[in-house]
Structures are given as C-alpha cells and as structure tokens.
Design a protein around this motif. Structure first.
Motif, mmCIF file in Angstrom:
data_model
loop_
_atom_site.group_PDB
_atom_site.id
_atom_site.type_symbol
_atom_site.label_atom_id
_atom_site.label_comp_id
_atom_site.label_asym_id
_atom_site.label_seq_id
_atom_site.Cartn_x
_atom_site.Cartn_y
_atom_site.Cartn_z
ATOM 1 N N ALA A 61 -16.216 17.230 -9.508
ATOM 2 C CA ALA A 61 -17.136 16.683 -10.519
ATOM 3 C C ALA A 61 -16.424 15.774 -11.521
ATOM 4 C CB ALA A 61 -17.812 17.833 -11.265
ATOM 5 N N ARG A 62 -15.096 15.661 -11.417
ATOM 6 C CA ARG A 62 -14.359 14.841 -12.391
ATOM 7 C C ARG A 62 -14.665 13.356 -12.183
ATOM 8 N NH1 ARG A 62 -11.881 18.569 -9.860
ATOM 9 N NH2 ARG A 62 -10.974 20.336 -10.966
ATOM 10 N N ALA A 63 -14.983 12.659 -13.261
ATOM 11 C CA ALA A 63 -15.211 11.213 -13.158
ATOM 12 C C ALA A 63 -13.876 10.527 -12.874
ATOM 13 C CB ALA A 63 -15.818 10.684 -14.448
ATOM 14 N N ARG A 64 -13.890 9.587 -11.915
ATOM 15 C CA ARG A 64 -12.658 8.896 -11.500
ATOM 16 C C ARG A 64 -12.682 7.467 -12.047
ATOM 17 N NH1 ARG A 64 -14.391 9.970 -5.537
ATOM 18 N NH2 ARG A 64 -16.256 9.307 -6.673
ATOM 19 N N ILE A 65 -11.807 7.229 -13.016
ATOM 20 C CA ILE A 65 -11.752 5.929 -13.686
ATOM 21 C C ILE A 65 -10.400 5.293 -13.375
ATOM 22 C CG2 ILE A 65 -11.826 4.762 -15.932
ATOM 23 C CD1 ILE A 65 -13.324 7.305 -16.996
ATOM 24 N N VAL A 66 -10.393 4.047 -12.909
ATOM 25 C CA VAL A 66 -9.131 3.364 -12.625
ATOM 26 C C VAL A 66 -8.855 2.337 -13.720
ATOM 27 C CG1 VAL A 66 -7.916 1.800 -11.062
ATOM 28 C CG2 VAL A 66 -9.254 3.698 -10.132
ATOM 29 N N ARG A 67 -7.695 2.493 -14.387
ATOM 30 C CA ARG A 67 -7.297 1.489 -15.378
ATOM 31 C C ARG A 67 -6.443 0.429 -14.683
ATOM 32 N NH1 ARG A 67 -4.405 2.467 -21.236
ATOM 33 N NH2 ARG A 67 -2.502 2.774 -20.035
ATOM 34 N N VAL A 68 -6.990 -0.761 -14.552
ATOM 35 C CA VAL A 68 -6.298 -1.873 -13.897
ATOM 36 C C VAL A 68 -5.361 -2.540 -14.896
ATOM 37 C CG1 VAL A 68 -8.188 -2.276 -12.255
ATOM 38 C CG2 VAL A 68 -8.169 -3.498 -14.446
ATOM 39 N N ASN A 69 -4.502 -3.407 -14.402
ATOM 40 C CA ASN A 69 -3.657 -4.190 -15.296
ATOM 41 C C ASN A 69 -4.503 -5.244 -16.010
ATOM 42 O OD1 ASN A 69 -0.645 -3.406 -14.974
ATOM 43 N ND2 ASN A 69 -1.480 -3.343 -12.892
ATOM 44 N N GLY A 70 -3.987 -5.707 -17.152
ATOM 45 C CA GLY A 70 -4.768 -6.571 -18.029
ATOM 46 C C GLY A 70 -4.920 -7.987 -17.507
ATOM 47 N N LEU A 71 -5.918 -8.674 -18.046
ATOM 48 C CA LEU A 71 -6.124 -10.087 -17.732
ATOM 49 C C LEU A 71 -4.851 -10.854 -18.090
ATOM 50 C CD1 LEU A 71 -9.716 -10.529 -19.216
ATOM 51 C CD2 LEU A 71 -9.086 -10.569 -16.789
ATOM 52 N N GLY A 72 -4.492 -11.801 -17.223
ATOM 53 C CA GLY A 72 -3.306 -12.606 -17.497
ATOM 54 C C GLY A 72 -2.026 -12.017 -16.928
ATOM 55 N N PRO A 74 0.270 -10.522 -13.613
ATOM 56 C CA PRO A 74 0.344 -10.899 -12.187
ATOM 57 C C PRO A 74 -0.395 -9.924 -11.263
ATOM 58 C CG PRO A 74 2.545 -10.685 -13.166
ATOM 59 C CD PRO A 74 1.579 -10.169 -14.169
ATOM 60 N N TRP A 75 -0.831 -8.761 -11.802
ATOM 61 C CA TRP A 75 -1.360 -7.709 -10.917
ATOM 62 C C TRP A 75 -2.867 -7.548 -10.973
ATOM 63 C CZ3 TRP A 75 2.545 -6.444 -14.620
ATOM 64 C CH2 TRP A 75 3.831 -6.578 -14.121
ATOM 65 N N VAL A 76 -3.509 -8.128 -11.983
ATOM 66 C CA VAL A 76 -4.917 -7.804 -12.199
ATOM 67 C C VAL A 76 -5.793 -8.214 -11.008
ATOM 68 C CG1 VAL A 76 -5.357 -9.903 -13.545
ATOM 69 C CG2 VAL A 76 -6.859 -7.922 -13.803
ATOM 70 N N GLU A 77 -5.512 -9.363 -10.403
ATOM 71 C CA GLU A 77 -6.365 -9.813 -9.290
ATOM 72 C C GLU A 77 -6.293 -8.830 -8.126
ATOM 73 O OE1 GLU A 77 -8.543 -12.109 -9.594
ATOM 74 O OE2 GLU A 77 -7.790 -12.612 -11.595
ATOM 75 N N GLY A 78 -5.069 -8.419 -7.781
ATOM 76 C CA GLY A 78 -4.906 -7.467 -6.691
ATOM 77 C C GLY A 78 -5.526 -6.113 -7.011
ATOM 78 N N ASP A 79 -5.407 -5.695 -8.261
ATOM 79 C CA ASP A 79 -6.016 -4.418 -8.670
ATOM 80 C C ASP A 79 -7.534 -4.477 -8.515
ATOM 81 O OD1 ASP A 79 -3.485 -3.563 -9.371
ATOM 82 O OD2 ASP A 79 -3.817 -3.681 -11.539
ATOM 83 N N LEU A 80 -8.131 -5.580 -8.951
ATOM 84 C CA LEU A 80 -9.592 -5.711 -8.854
ATOM 85 C C LEU A 80 -10.030 -5.778 -7.394
ATOM 86 C CD1 LEU A 80 -10.215 -8.252 -11.763
ATOM 87 C CD2 LEU A 80 -10.860 -5.828 -11.740
ATOM 88 N N ALA A 81 -9.244 -6.466 -6.580
ATOM 89 C CA ALA A 81 -9.585 -6.552 -5.151
ATOM 90 C C ALA A 81 -9.533 -5.167 -4.509
ATOM 91 C CB ALA A 81 -8.625 -7.514 -4.448
ATOM 92 N N ALA A 82 -8.568 -4.349 -4.947
ATOM 93 C CA ALA A 82 -8.397 -3.032 -4.336
ATOM 94 C C ALA A 82 -9.433 -2.011 -4.851
ATOM 95 C CB ALA A 82 -6.987 -2.507 -4.615
ATOM 96 N N PHE A 83 -9.790 -2.081 -6.140
ATOM 97 C CA PHE A 83 -10.597 -1.004 -6.736
ATOM 98 C C PHE A 83 -11.960 -1.430 -7.276
ATOM 99 C CE2 PHE A 83 -6.129 0.241 -7.125
ATOM 100 C CZ PHE A 83 -6.169 1.396 -6.362
ATOM 101 N N GLY A 84 -12.271 -2.722 -7.206
ATOM 102 C CA GLY A 84 -13.547 -3.212 -7.741
ATOM 103 C C GLY A 84 -14.744 -2.658 -6.998
ATOM 104 N N ALA A 85 -14.573 -2.432 -5.697
ATOM 105 C CA ALA A 85 -15.661 -1.849 -4.893
ATOM 106 C C ALA A 85 -15.035 -0.814 -3.976
ATOM 107 C CB ALA A 85 -16.364 -2.929 -4.087
#
Ligand code: COA
Ligand code: MG
Length: 286
Positions: A61-72, A74-85
């Motif tokens: 029942a634990r809510a699963r929240i992923v904190r991605v790296n920040g805008l700007g 080098p990692w944010v795009e890859g993080d969003l691609a991996a965890f956005g959906a």
C-alpha cells in the motif's frame, strides 16, 4: 479513500539493500531518490537498478514516488524516459521547482501525477501558482536546500524557515494538494525529531519526509489522530446532531461551542484515522 502521508521515507536508488528492506517498513510512502542522495558516478547504475526493482518488487500500500534529477542536469531526460510512464511508479517528484513552467517542462513526458520539491526562494514565492498546476498532486519541503539558499541557520524552532513553510502550507491547502514537511537531519535524536514532527503537524502538514527507518514510528504516531481526538470528534458530531434535532444550530460540549465547521473538521479527522487504519491493515496483510 485518501492516502495517508504521515511518513515519507527517502531511499537512495543506488542502495539495493535499502530498496529491498523498504518492502517491510511502516512507511506510508517512499521517495526513491535519483537526485542528491546518488553520486554522479552512480546515476546510471541507480536508474537501471531502480527500474528493475520497481518492476519486480511489491511495495504493497506504500505510495511509490520517484525523485528524478533536476531540470538542466545531464540526467533528467533519461530519468523521465525511464520513469515517466512506469508501471511501478505512483508519482514523479521534480526537484527545485521555481514555478509552474518547470512542471510544464516535464508534464508531457510523465503520465503519473507530479509532485514538486519546494526548496528554492523563487519556488516558495510562487507556491500558489505551483500548487494550482493541474497536474500537481503533492508538495515536499526541501528544508536543507532552502536554508542553504536563504543563508538561514538551522534552529530547533525553525523560525528562519517559518515564512516559507507557512506559504507552502497555504498554497497546498488553497488547492487541495498533499504537503509533506522537510527532513530532520539528526536521525539519532528522537526528542528533536518528535518536536519537529509536532511543529509540522500543528502547522497543517500531512506528514514528514524521513531519511532513516528509525524515524518511522515517531512520524506515524505524531501525524495520526490520537484515540482521544477520534473519541472527541465522535462526541462532537453526536452533540451537534442532538442540537440539530432540537432545532438548534450550535451545540455545547465540555464548555465549548460546536458548530457546522467543527463537525466538518471532526468528520475529516475520522476519515484520516480510517485511511490510516486501512493502510495499517494492508501492511499487516502482506
Ligand atoms: N531507507 C531504507 N532502509 C534504510 C535507509 C533508508 N533511507 N537508511 C538505512 N536503511 C537501512 C540500512 O540498509 C540498514 O539495513 P540492514 O541493517 O538490513 O543492512 C538499516 O537501515 C540500518 O542502517 P544504518 O546502518 O543505521 O544506517 P546507514 O549508515 O546504512 O545509513 C544514511 C545512514 C543516513 C546514510 C542512510 O540512512 C541514508 O542514505 N538515508 C537517506 C538519505 C537520503 O535519501 N537523502 C536525500 C534526501 S534528504
Ligand atoms: Mg534538495
């Protein structure tokens, strides 16, 4: 039913053992961190590890929240691609949100609800507009970053941070969002943690972000309505119903007035207690 967020535990995504351990911990929600708790040279390994763990592991029942790296970064795009959906992700938390445009910048690539770290001066000044973003579900105070940016000192009473904490609570409540308080760094200081949890609870926060499992019990206790509070709420509802039956609008209970608004608060408190009980039953059944 509403989801409780009394205890929101950070876990560095690179720590496999901690990721596994969290499946048995009494956290209402988990923030799987790809940002500051992961060293730059570990970022890609952490992303792959977290992806695999969230596909396989059952966090109940634990809510699963992923904190991605920040805008700007080098990692944010890859993080969003991996965890956005991602099937194992309930929300995506974006660090250092300065305004609603930052949420717009990621919204198209994220299917899950968005959460915002409130940890910059700009972000706290724009709290109302951030809370009003249609995709936003929750806000998390980033008190360490905020103190650093303000040049504020860490004090037990958090006086230097109260303006920002209060602005963010106002914004969250104005828009009906979840809001969770910042971390307490001295994870072996139980009395200090309890005092800070009580302060956050009294201000209106839903719960506290935590850095260590030893902090869970205190946050779960402080942010839950006590048995006495639930009993009083039930008596208030009953007293008001009796007054209404007599054709009166105001009841008196224990020398205090009880009006419609108090009944609404009492009902909200009972709903919160029931949501917490449901979460505990779900955790016990695992
Ligand atoms: N989530 C889940 N499990 C955790 C945990 C966490 N945040 N922190 C520690 N644990 C586990 C450890 O894996 C260990 O489990 P084990 O006994 O089964 O091996 C147990 O709890 C005891 O840990 P302990 O030895 O007391 O702590 P540590 O020295 O391993 O780690 C910290 C201390 C502070 C480095 C660690 O708690 C941590 O990384 N916290 C999160 C920090 C973070 O995410 N910061 C970003 C947001 S501010
Ligand atoms: Mg931060």
């Amino acid at each position: 039913m509403m989801h409780p967020y009394r205890s929101v535990l950070y876990i560095p995504a690179a720590r496999e053992r901690a990721l596994e351990k969290a499946r048995d911990l009494a956290a209402d929600a988990i923030i799987f961190d790809l940002e500051d708790a992961v060293a730059p040279e570990e970022k890609l390994r952490a992303r792959d590890l977290l992806d695999a763990v969230l596909r396989r592991a059952d966090y109940g029942a634990r809510a699963r929240i992923v904190r991605v790296n920040g805008l700007g970064t080098p990692w944010v795009e890859g993080d969003l691609a991996a965890f956005g959906a991602h099937p194992g992700v309930d929300a995506v938390l974006l660090p250092k949100v300065n305004g609603p445009a930052d949420l717009d910048a990621v919204a198209g690539r994220v299917q899950a609800p968005l959460w915002a770290m409130m940890e910059t001066a700009k972000g706290c000044l724009n709290a109302g507009a951030i809370a009003a973003h249609p995709r936003l579900e929750g806000m998390v105070m980033g008190t360490n970053d905020l103190a650093k940016e303000l040049g504020a000192r860490h004090r037990a009473d958090r006086l230097p941070l109260l303006a920002a904490l209060g602005a963010c609570v106002l914004a969250a409540r104005a828009e009906g969002r979840v809001i969770v308080d910042g971390v307490f760094n001295a994870f072996k200081d139980e009395a200090g943690l309890r005092a800070e949890c009580e302060q956050g609870r009294d201000m209106g926060f839903d719960g506290k972000t935590l850095i260590h499992p030893a902090q869970l019990d205190i946050a779960n206790e402080v942010f839950a309505p006590s048995e006495e509070e639930v009993a009083l709420a039930r008596r208030m509802i009953a007293a008001h119903a009796e007054a209404r039956a007599r054709g009166e609008g105001v009841a008196v209970l224990d020398g205090r007035i009880v009006e419609n608004l108090h009944v609404a608060s009492a009902e909200a408190l009972i709903a919160r207690a029931e949501a917490i009980a449901a979460q505990s039953i779900a955790a016990a059944a695992e």
